[in-house]
Design an enzyme around this catalytic site. Structure first.
Site, mmCIF file in Angstrom:
data_model
loop_
_atom_site.group_PDB
_atom_site.id
_atom_site.type_symbol
_atom_site.label_atom_id
_atom_site.label_comp_id
_atom_site.label_asym_id
_atom_site.label_seq_id
_atom_site.Cartn_x
_atom_site.Cartn_y
_atom_site.Cartn_z
ATOM 1 C CG ASP A 38 -1.813 1.175 1.287
ATOM 2 O OD1 ASP A 38 -1.400 2.286 0.907
ATOM 3 O OD2 ASP A 38 -2.976 1.011 1.689
ATOM 4 C CG HIS A 39 1.436 4.237 -3.196
ATOM 5 N ND1 HIS A 39 0.190 3.894 -3.627
ATOM 6 C CD2 HIS A 39 1.505 5.579 -3.342
ATOM 7 C CE1 HIS A 39 -0.465 4.980 -4.005
ATOM 8 N NE2 HIS A 39 0.310 6.025 -3.848
ATOM 9 C CG HIS B 31 -4.158 4.272 -0.695
ATOM 10 N ND1 HIS B 31 -3.199 3.306 -0.714
ATOM 11 C CD2 HIS B 31 -4.424 4.553 -2.003
ATOM 12 C CE1 HIS B 31 -2.885 3.009 -1.970
ATOM 13 N NE2 HIS B 31 -3.622 3.752 -2.767
HETATM 14 C C1 BG6 Z 1 -3.593 4.542 -6.331
HETATM 15 C C2 BG6 Z 1 -4.948 4.636 -6.960
HETATM 16 O O1 BG6 Z 1 -3.529 3.457 -5.440
HETATM 17 O O2 BG6 Z 1 -3.316 5.739 -5.623
HETATM 18 C C3 BG6 Z 1 -5.035 5.837 -7.867
HETATM 19 O O3 BG6 Z 1 -5.221 3.450 -7.679
HETATM 20 C C4 BG6 Z 1 -4.637 7.085 -7.128
HETATM 21 O O4 BG6 Z 1 -6.330 5.967 -8.415
HETATM 22 C C5 BG6 Z 1 -3.308 6.900 -6.435
HETATM 23 O O5 BG6 Z 1 -4.561 8.156 -8.068
HETATM 24 C C6 BG6 Z 1 -3.003 8.065 -5.541
HETATM 25 O O6 BG6 Z 1 -1.679 7.983 -5.104
HETATM 26 P P1 BG6 Z 1 -0.884 9.297 -4.707
HETATM 27 O O7 BG6 Z 1 0.405 8.782 -4.181
HETATM 28 O O8 BG6 Z 1 -0.775 10.131 -5.936
HETATM 29 O O9 BG6 Z 1 -1.721 9.961 -3.661
#
Ligand code: BG6
Length: 513
Positions: free
Chosen positions: A201-202, A264
């Site tokens: 989960d980045h 997230h």
């Molecule tokens: C991803 C989603 O996990 O996270 C995307 O699939 C989203 O739809 C993205 O745009 C958002 O990541 P960040 O790091 O730009 O907030």
């Protein structure tokens, strides 16, 4: 077997725990966007920053046909365009490129896995990767189970690995609902034990997200007030200005609840609401995250319309530029019922949080990009200061995740002058200026951790399952009923009015995005 690289003098003095284990990293779905935008730039920067050991290799695997050299060139271009360190330079790039190879084949094709096995054995011989393998599944979830099965059949699973370790990183979404997540887990766990599965989960790799725990548990002053006696409510926001960015096909079957809230945003909730872990190791922390998610009150299906709000963007403008509505995006159904905005109110039934509402929201094409957690404290018990007309705002502590990274505390102060006017001011900490460094992208941190065997920032199955259980009543209701008001917010706005109404019913307002 020794590496082709001479020892790097910059490595001197580095703590060995920072350096990852020797290993081959295999990217499944290597011709996709994520590999060239995020994953390969992450590997490259791990190399540049001397976090990779000398004994490493990278293998791309996907259906597209490339020679090793064509794939390397594609990756070089990706790094040139997307890496934080700019275009790759020789001679380091040449050396890095030698460590990259490519296997083309269908995810269900045993012959391709035989080729992969050969490539991995070659890496062990040439680069000293010691039989350690990290498989990164950056593919549509529909093929996760097939890949795992084929890896096992080709003797590439952990049970056949007699010399090193085999781990697997699985991209989100882990399932598309509770049932499919359980089915996927059943398949993956036939081959990989939970300790070998790294569900990425980045958001957990973002520095300010990691700092939530530091703020709470490396300071004495916050924890005593981090509870229902002092906290009025919590707002967790993940607002984006981007639309579906060419991913209409995926997104139209997902929606904001599955795409952002279930993973997230739920992870943010767990970090901000969990009890102090007994130790800082992966499982102690993940035990607490799981416990607090379990304490989230199940949403009664008859309350779904009261405790959640959904939206879909219409045409509008972002930063002065006109943008199309969601239903006009490529690969989106013209009468789509998919939400591009989701808001949910949750309560946590435990001693710390009883009756404190947690409001979560996430949406695309909103007025600003802004991810944050805001803790709003209770009102004063008694008003002593302030002239008539002064409003004594509630204290608010904001953990800013992006684009700003920092912490801000809003409190009341006296306005200079003869009268006792009171106004709300803020005290701000910003990571960039505070530490004088730019945060590394999340993928860099997370891939490095998986290579090192540290699962702290990866989501354990019990938490994934519980997060699905939490959102299921809403998901079911939203799937079964058409929202006739769609599209119900303009691109560039603050979201749909129904979301404001949800808070207004509690006498509260959303913070401005
Ligand atoms: C991803 C989603 O996990 O996270 C995307 O699939 C989203 O739809 C993205 O745009 C958002 O990541 P960040 O790091 O730009 O907030």
């Amino acid at each position: 077997m020794t590496s082709t690289l001479a020892p790097n003098p910059l490595r001197k003095g580095l703590s060995s725990s920072r350096i990852t284990d020797p290993c081959s990293v295999v990217f499944f779905g290597a011709s996709g966007d994520l590999t060239k935008r995020m994953l390969m730039p992450a590997m490259w920067n791990l190399r540049l920053n001397d976090i990779l050991p000398e004994n490493y290799a990278v293998v791309g695997f996907s259906r597209s046909k490339f020679s090793d050299d064509e794939f390397r060139e594609l990756m070089r271009k990706g790094i040139e365009e997307f890496s934080r360190s700019g275009p790759p330079k020789d001679p380091l790039w040449n050396d890095f490129a030698k460590h990259i190879s490519y296997v083309s084949g269908g995810f269900d094709d045993p012959a391709a896995y035989a080729n992969l096995r050969e490539a991995l054995e070659r890496n062990d011989r040439e680069f000293g990767t010691a039989g350690n393998r990290l498989f990164y599944l950056s593919t549509p979830p529909s093929v996760f189970a097939t890949i795992v099965e084929q890896l096992d059949a080709a003797g590439l699973g952990p049970r056949d690995n007699k010399t090193g370790w085999s781990r697997i990183i699985v991209e989100k979404p882990f399932g598309t609902d509770l049932e499919s997540a359980r089915a996927l887990q059943a398949e993956v766990s036939k081959v990989f034990d939970e300790k070998l599965i790294y569900r990425i989960d980045h958001y957990l790799g973002k520095e300010p997200v990691q700092d939530i725990m530091a703020l709470r548990f490396a300071n004495i002053i916050f924890e005593p007030i981090w509870n229902r006696r002092y906290v009025d409510s919590v707002q967790i926001t993940a607002a984006e200005t981007v639309g579906v960015e060419g991913r209409g096909g995926y997104y139209d079957n997902a929606g904001a609840l599955r795409d952002m809230i279930q993973n997230h945003v739920m992870n943010l909730l767990a970090l901000v609401a969990m009890e102090p872990p007994v130790a800082s190791d992966a499982d102690s922390i993940r035990d607490e995250k799981y416990k607090v998610l379990r304490a989230v009150r199940p949403i009664d299906p008859i309350r779904v319309t009261l405790d959640s709000a959904r939206g879909q963007y219409d045409a509008g403008s972002i930063g002065g530029k006109p943008v199309p509505g969601y239903r006009e995006e490529p690969d989106v159904r013209p009468d789509s019922n998919t939400e591009t905005y989701a808001a949910v109110k949750l309560l946590i039934d435990n001693w710390r949080w009883a009756d404190v509402p947690f409001y979560l929201r996430s949406g695309k094409r909103l007025g600003h990009k802004n991810s944050e957690i805001a803790i709003r404290f209770r009102s004063l018990p008694h008003r002593l200061f302030g002239e008539a007309g002064d409003s004594l705002d509630n204290n608010v502590l904001v953990m800013k995740i992006q684009p700003e990274e920092g912490i801000s505390l809003r409190f009341n102060a006296k306005v200079p002058g003869p009268k006792m006017h009171i106004r709300s001011v803020s005290m701000d900490f910003n990571y960039g200026t505070g530490f004088g460094v730019v945060s590394a992208p999340a993928y860099e941190r997370l891939i490095g951790d998986a290579m090192r065997g540290d699962a702290t920032l990866f989501t354990r199955w019990d938490a994934v399952e519980t997060a699905w259980q939490i959102v299921m009543p809403i998901l079911e209701r939203w799937t079964e009923t058409i929202d006739e008001s769609f599209p119900n917010y303009s691109a560039g706005s603050q979201g749909p009015p129904s979301s404001d109404r949800m808070l207004a019913m509690d006498g509260r307002e959303w913070r401005k995005i």
